[in-house]
Design a protein around this motif. Structure first.
Motif, PDB file in Angstrom:
ATOM      1  N   GLU A  28     -36.835  -7.954  47.320  1.00  0.00           N
ATOM      2  CA  GLU A  28     -37.942  -7.219  46.719  1.00  0.00           C
ATOM      3  C   GLU A  28     -37.937  -5.762  47.204  1.00  0.00           C
ATOM      4  O   GLU A  28     -38.216  -4.838  46.436  1.00  0.00           O
ATOM      5  CB  GLU A  28     -39.262  -7.911  47.094  1.00  0.00           C
ATOM      6  CG  GLU A  28     -40.424  -7.436  46.262  1.00  0.00           C
ATOM      7  CD  GLU A  28     -41.362  -8.569  45.876  1.00  0.00           C
ATOM      8  OE1 GLU A  28     -40.951  -9.743  45.886  1.00  0.00           O
ATOM      9  OE2 GLU A  28     -42.523  -8.257  45.543  1.00  0.00           O
ATOM     10  N   ARG A  31     -35.316  -3.872  45.354  1.00  0.00           N
ATOM     11  CA  ARG A  31     -35.767  -3.562  43.990  1.00  0.00           C
ATOM     12  C   ARG A  31     -36.673  -2.334  43.982  1.00  0.00           C
ATOM     13  O   ARG A  31     -36.752  -1.603  43.003  1.00  0.00           O
ATOM     14  CB  ARG A  31     -36.539  -4.747  43.390  1.00  0.00           C
ATOM     15  CG  ARG A  31     -35.649  -5.932  42.990  1.00  0.00           C
ATOM     16  CD  ARG A  31     -36.510  -7.126  42.557  1.00  0.00           C
ATOM     17  NE  ARG A  31     -37.368  -6.788  41.436  1.00  0.00           N
ATOM     18  CZ  ARG A  31     -38.563  -7.352  41.194  1.00  0.00           C
ATOM     19  NH1 ARG A  31     -39.031  -8.273  42.029  1.00  0.00           N
ATOM     20  NH2 ARG A  31     -39.283  -6.983  40.153  1.00  0.00           N
ATOM     21  N   ARG A  32     -37.423  -2.162  45.065  1.00  0.00           N
ATOM     22  CA  ARG A  32     -38.295  -0.990  45.133  1.00  0.00           C
ATOM     23  C   ARG A  32     -37.533   0.266  45.540  1.00  0.00           C
ATOM     24  O   ARG A  32     -37.726   1.334  44.976  1.00  0.00           O
ATOM     25  CB  ARG A  32     -39.420  -1.234  46.146  1.00  0.00           C
ATOM     26  CG  ARG A  32     -40.453  -2.261  45.708  1.00  0.00           C
ATOM     27  CD  ARG A  32     -41.690  -2.161  46.604  1.00  0.00           C
ATOM     28  NE  ARG A  32     -42.754  -3.056  46.176  1.00  0.00           N
ATOM     29  CZ  ARG A  32     -43.038  -4.229  46.757  1.00  0.00           C
ATOM     30  NH1 ARG A  32     -42.317  -4.653  47.777  1.00  0.00           N
ATOM     31  NH2 ARG A  32     -44.052  -4.968  46.317  1.00  0.00           N
ATOM     32  N   LEU A 332     -43.170   2.392  38.064  1.00  0.00           N
ATOM     33  CA  LEU A 332     -43.895   1.147  38.306  1.00  0.00           C
ATOM     34  C   LEU A 332     -43.468   0.503  39.629  1.00  0.00           C
ATOM     35  O   LEU A 332     -43.410  -0.714  39.748  1.00  0.00           O
ATOM     36  CB  LEU A 332     -43.699   0.183  37.140  1.00  0.00           C
ATOM     37  CG  LEU A 332     -44.383   0.643  35.848  1.00  0.00           C
ATOM     38  CD1 LEU A 332     -44.085  -0.333  34.721  1.00  0.00           C
ATOM     39  CD2 LEU A 332     -45.890   0.786  36.025  1.00  0.00           C
ATOM     40  N   PHE A 334     -41.075  -0.500  41.168  1.00  0.00           N
ATOM     41  CA  PHE A 334     -39.749  -1.121  41.194  1.00  0.00           C
ATOM     42  C   PHE A 334     -38.811  -0.323  40.293  1.00  0.00           C
ATOM     43  O   PHE A 334     -39.248   0.252  39.299  1.00  0.00           O
ATOM     44  CB  PHE A 334     -39.821  -2.572  40.705  1.00  0.00           C
ATOM     45  CG  PHE A 334     -40.604  -3.459  41.643  1.00  0.00           C
ATOM     46  CD1 PHE A 334     -39.948  -4.300  42.535  1.00  0.00           C
ATOM     47  CD2 PHE A 334     -41.990  -3.458  41.631  1.00  0.00           C
ATOM     48  CE1 PHE A 334     -40.668  -5.119  43.391  1.00  0.00           C
ATOM     49  CE2 PHE A 334     -42.713  -4.265  42.498  1.00  0.00           C
ATOM     50  CZ  PHE A 334     -42.048  -5.101  43.376  1.00  0.00           C
ATOM     51  N   ALA A 338     -34.603  -3.178  37.762  1.00  0.00           N
ATOM     52  CA  ALA A 338     -34.899  -4.307  38.650  1.00  0.00           C
ATOM     53  C   ALA A 338     -36.258  -4.908  38.329  1.00  0.00           C
ATOM     54  O   ALA A 338     -36.914  -5.497  39.174  1.00  0.00           O
ATOM     55  CB  ALA A 338     -34.851  -3.846  40.106  1.00  0.00           C
ATOM     56  N   MET A 339     -36.684  -4.751  37.073  1.00  0.00           N
ATOM     57  CA  MET A 339     -37.972  -5.320  36.697  1.00  0.00           C
ATOM     58  C   MET A 339     -37.838  -6.827  36.552  1.00  0.00           C
ATOM     59  O   MET A 339     -36.778  -7.348  36.235  1.00  0.00           O
ATOM     60  CB  MET A 339     -38.457  -4.716  35.374  1.00  0.00           C
ATOM     61  CG  MET A 339     -38.702  -3.212  35.450  1.00  0.00           C
ATOM     62  SD  MET A 339     -40.108  -2.743  36.492  1.00  0.00           S
ATOM     63  CE  MET A 339     -41.450  -2.998  35.325  1.00  0.00           C
ATOM     64  N   SER A 340     -38.935  -7.509  36.779  1.00  0.00           N
ATOM     65  CA  SER A 340     -38.937  -8.962  36.702  1.00  0.00           C
ATOM     66  C   SER A 340     -39.444  -9.409  35.328  1.00  0.00           C
ATOM     67  O   SER A 340     -40.197  -8.699  34.673  1.00  0.00           O
ATOM     68  CB  SER A 340     -39.850  -9.501  37.808  1.00  0.00           C
ATOM     69  OG  SER A 340     -40.412 -10.728  37.438  1.00  0.00           O
ATOM     70  N   GLU A 342     -40.979 -12.302  35.014  1.00  0.00           N
ATOM     71  CA  GLU A 342     -41.966 -13.323  35.292  1.00  0.00           C
ATOM     72  C   GLU A 342     -43.133 -13.200  34.296  1.00  0.00           C
ATOM     73  O   GLU A 342     -43.578 -12.093  34.005  1.00  0.00           O
ATOM     74  CB  GLU A 342     -42.478 -13.168  36.715  1.00  0.00           C
ATOM     75  CG  GLU A 342     -42.995 -14.446  37.295  1.00  0.00           C
ATOM     76  CD  GLU A 342     -43.183 -14.322  38.818  1.00  0.00           C
ATOM     77  OE1 GLU A 342     -43.808 -15.213  39.383  1.00  0.00           O
ATOM     78  OE2 GLU A 342     -42.709 -13.334  39.392  1.00  0.00           O
TER      79      GLU A 342
ATOM     80  N   ALA B 211     -48.433  -4.555  37.162  1.00  0.00           N
ATOM     81  CA  ALA B 211     -47.045  -4.136  36.961  1.00  0.00           C
ATOM     82  C   ALA B 211     -46.467  -3.580  38.260  1.00  0.00           C
ATOM     83  O   ALA B 211     -45.351  -3.909  38.657  1.00  0.00           O
ATOM     84  CB  ALA B 211     -46.974  -3.093  35.847  1.00  0.00           C
ATOM     85  N   ALA B 213     -47.506  -4.071  41.344  1.00  0.00           N
ATOM     86  CA  ALA B 213     -47.471  -5.037  42.441  1.00  0.00           C
ATOM     87  C   ALA B 213     -46.294  -5.997  42.317  1.00  0.00           C
ATOM     88  O   ALA B 213     -45.662  -6.352  43.312  1.00  0.00           O
ATOM     89  CB  ALA B 213     -48.776  -5.825  42.486  1.00  0.00           C
ATOM     90  N   PHE B 214     -46.005  -6.411  41.086  1.00  0.00           N
ATOM     91  CA  PHE B 214     -45.041  -7.496  40.906  1.00  0.00           C
ATOM     92  C   PHE B 214     -43.744  -7.091  40.204  1.00  0.00           C
ATOM     93  O   PHE B 214     -42.860  -7.918  40.003  1.00  0.00           O
ATOM     94  CB  PHE B 214     -45.705  -8.661  40.158  1.00  0.00           C
ATOM     95  CG  PHE B 214     -46.968  -9.150  40.830  1.00  0.00           C
ATOM     96  CD1 PHE B 214     -46.931  -9.552  42.162  1.00  0.00           C
ATOM     97  CD2 PHE B 214     -48.176  -9.175  40.153  1.00  0.00           C
ATOM     98  CE1 PHE B 214     -48.087  -9.978  42.803  1.00  0.00           C
ATOM     99  CE2 PHE B 214     -49.340  -9.607  40.786  1.00  0.00           C
ATOM    100  CZ  PHE B 214     -49.293 -10.009  42.116  1.00  0.00           C
ATOM    101  N   GLY B 215     -43.666  -5.830  39.815  1.00  0.00           N
ATOM    102  CA  GLY B 215     -42.438  -5.392  39.167  1.00  0.00           C
ATOM    103  C   GLY B 215     -42.242  -6.000  37.791  1.00  0.00           C
ATOM    104  O   GLY B 215     -41.143  -6.371  37.406  1.00  0.00           O
ATOM    105  N   VAL B 216     -43.344  -6.127  37.057  1.00  0.00           N
ATOM    106  CA  VAL B 216     -43.267  -6.606  35.671  1.00  0.00           C
ATOM    107  C   VAL B 216     -43.728  -5.473  34.748  1.00  0.00           C
ATOM    108  O   VAL B 216     -44.411  -4.565  35.188  1.00  0.00           O
ATOM    109  CB  VAL B 216     -44.162  -7.856  35.440  1.00  0.00           C
ATOM    110  CG1 VAL B 216     -43.681  -9.020  36.293  1.00  0.00           C
ATOM    111  CG2 VAL B 216     -45.623  -7.544  35.751  1.00  0.00           C
TER     112      VAL B 216
END
Lengths: 440, 440
Positions: A28, A31-32, A332, A334, A338-340, A342, B211, B213-216
């Protein structure tokens, strides 16, 4: 891109936290940051302890200068503490062109001017988020978040040990000496607690905040420092009767005559948010001319909270050291690649607890029916309250409010049970449902 | 170096604040940013209003595209709001290679993906601290201050209008409709308050925090949104009886199943700090795996608090756009060549108020003597409390505690008066003196 290589000087409580959090959240953080961050060398006099923490993931050395001399190391983290060897090593690391991250408030409050000048001349960064208020990003907030403002004053609970002691003295009406021993037993106070209880630690931190707030050099020698050793529980009680709570505050304030910089026990009105910061927690209030009052709250010490601040600095330095300016901090947080994916859950899948209010007929058996519908759906009841409903349309005497707090349950399940309860003849009005969060 | 030139699109409440704060704190902001920052062009359909604010300090135009086309402008601030023309102008500014600063949460929550992709491709920054929680640097804290953490959840009071309404409903036991009208009269609620009271504004902000916080990606369409219009004061009262307060929270949480993103009235235990955030104030709680709980509190709306966030972004972009990486953020917030020589005051010059406790003989005339010494020195008394002292050495019956709160006075003066009072034969023990701060 290869990971950025980091050397760690000193792997005690905070150092272990840094190593462990960096490893646990490796993916994580990468990714940041846009680049891997790896502690590849650790220096500690106690090499056995160091090896127990890092295993085979880093080279352990006794001599910190091996790290400073290593050209592969871009960043050095200093977690030795004190003014002695720590100062020498920080200066040598800067001279070698390393970026330095430190949690050493004593060093910066006393020797900051020399250190920052050397870093500026050499073009390296010295980052120190962990030096003030542990995991709370107060340095970043002051230095970057509130740059629009003419800062008027800062007042902070910036020493957890003394706040714990004061909270206990107030709660239990005990005297300082008794609570200090308890704090030592619980690990909230060190064996030699002098720096904490005499206000020196808080003054180091207040000195750093003062410099950042007002653009003056660090001047620890000008700070007024008074600790909590002479406070009696009686005064805490009298203050309470007058509507005040006693906190050890670090205060720095701009006045027409000059800058105030002081640490001492302080009466604060009970209704202020900061007066309600209890136990070992820290909080800093900042007053700016544009933003007004802001407050920052969190854990001011401990292994992982402090590590959180050290690693934030690591990410900062990595982002700056590696990436071009416009892409330094991803929009954002990240990196775009490397965005998720989810998914955001539909509300029916959310699990929470509930407040329910049912306007019911005031007759036997109603509660039993409601309770059995809930039980059948697997919803357990946390608390119940029954209240006479305000008289409505003359029928008041025959109605009552049934208020339930439930334990956690899927929202979809709750929707079904509410529909079933709504169908009962004895439920006389639409059921009120409000979600509940403990936020603990 | 010439000042960096900024164009402002829309000069209403927030825009005026940005212009005024930037002008008022010009020198201090330049000391921080390392370069002057000037709004040289302003676009507004109401050119008369714009000219009234900026005078001769900036060129006022009706057509925002004149600003976007101007090659001297490096940064464009969008304060128009909404999804329509604001979106077009932001995209055009990016296409022209301008950095963009916006407070437009609706735009980012709905069209963020498109906007950030365009900015990334073009190598410009889109900064939006002002889009969430006004003057609180929560975007910076999440994006840079807490990068070590796996964020577990965020819960925030991120709409001041609804928090004001809920606080009033609770305080005064009034119903929603009544309080809404009062809020509109006081300017805390807009003429059309739909976006606030239905939770839409909070959901925009929660979407952005989710977005980050979680990379979405931002996914406003997936948010669950429930406002406060159906809340009754009765439920607020019942919740209170159970130990809870009702707040409109924006919540986003990571679960094993996916990400929760929801806005709804929520019961929160009264003892939580966030439960005690009253009136139009905002607060955001962030739970991270390393740092634990942190909280950020301040004004979430209004002209200058929002301007504080916009200008922080301006300084950020200026620092990045202008200076080399290692010198981007000065160690002590201000540029090394712009440090101030303002002096730290000696403690005797500090002005504050005091709590004094005097152990005195329980006899007539004692208070008169103490009061006259204070009066002679110009110290006025704010509050007084007299308490029977606990019996000491068998003399308890003849002693009493006299507790005084004073108004503000120079510490040097207070030292003199304390010495005089200590000299009275009827003062039987060392006087206790604790400083008091209202922090208001």
């Amino acid at each position: 891109m290869n990971p950025i290589q980091v050397g760690l000087l000193g792997i005690g409580t905070v150092g272990s936290g840094v190593f462990n959090v960096l490893k646990r959240n490796q993916a994580e953080i990468k990714r940041r940051a846009g680049r891997g961050i790896e502690i590849t060398m650790v220096a500690d006099l106690d090499t056995a302890r160091a090896e127990a923490v890092v295993g085979r993931n880093a080279k352990v050395v006794k001599d910190a200068r091996e790290i400073i001399a290593n050209p592969d190391i871009d960043i050095v983290i200093e977690l030795i503490g004190g003014y002695g060897i720590a100062r020498q090593l920080v200066m040598e690391a800067i001279a070698q062109g390393k970026h330095v991250i430190t949690a050493n408030k004593a060093l910066l409050a006393v020797h900051g001017t020399e250190i920052f000048a050397a870093a500026h001349a050499k073009g390296v960064m010295v980052a120190f988020e962990a030096a003030v208020a542990g995991g709370i990003p107060i340095i970043k907030s002051l230095r970057e978040g509130l740059t629009a403002n003419r800062i008027e004053w800062i007042a902070g609970i910036i020493n957890g040990t003394t706040n714990f002691i004061l909270s206990e003295m107030r709660d239990k009406g005990l005297d300082f000496d008794v609570v200090l021993k308890e704090a030592q037993r619980l690990g909230y106070a060190e064996a030699d607690p002098t720096f904490d209880i005499e206000g020196v630690d808080a003054a180091h931190k207040a000195t750093i905040m003062s410099a950042i707030a007002f653009g003056v050099p660090v001047q620890f020698d000008k700070a007024y420092v008074e600790g909590i050793t002479k406070l009696s529980s009686q005064d805490i009680e009298y203050a309470e009767q007058l509507g005040y709570r006693i906190k050890l505050l670090g205060i720095t304030k701009r006045t027409a005559q000059g800058i105030e910089l002081r640490v001492h026990p302080t009466l604060v009105p009970c209704k202020r948010l900061i007066a309600n910061v209890e136990g070992a927690m820290n909080a800093v209030v900042v007053q700016g001319d544009a933003v007004g009052t802001t407050l920052y709250y969190g854990k001011g010490a401990g292994s992982e909270p402090t590590a959180s601040a050290v690693i934030a600095d690591l990410v900062d330095v990595t982002r700056l050291h590696t990436v071009d300016a416009a892409h330094r901090v991803p929009h954002l947080a990240f990196q775009p690649d490397a965005m998720s994916e989810e998914a955001i859950l539909p509300m029916s899948e959310v699990v929470t607890s509930y407040y329910l209010r049912l306007r019911v007929a005031d007759q036997a058996g109603v509660l039993a029916k409601v309770a059995s519908l809930l039980a059948n759906a697997g919803v357990s009841i946390d608390a119940m309250l029954q209240r006479e409903a305000s008289a409505l349309g003359g029928k008041g005497a025959t109605q009552t409010d049934l208020i339930l707090l439930t334990h956690t349950v899927r929202e979809g399940t709750m929707n079904e049970v509410i529909a079933q309860m709504q169908g009962l003849a004895t439920v006389l009005a639409p059921i009120v449902r409000i979600r509940k969060e403990e936020l603990a």
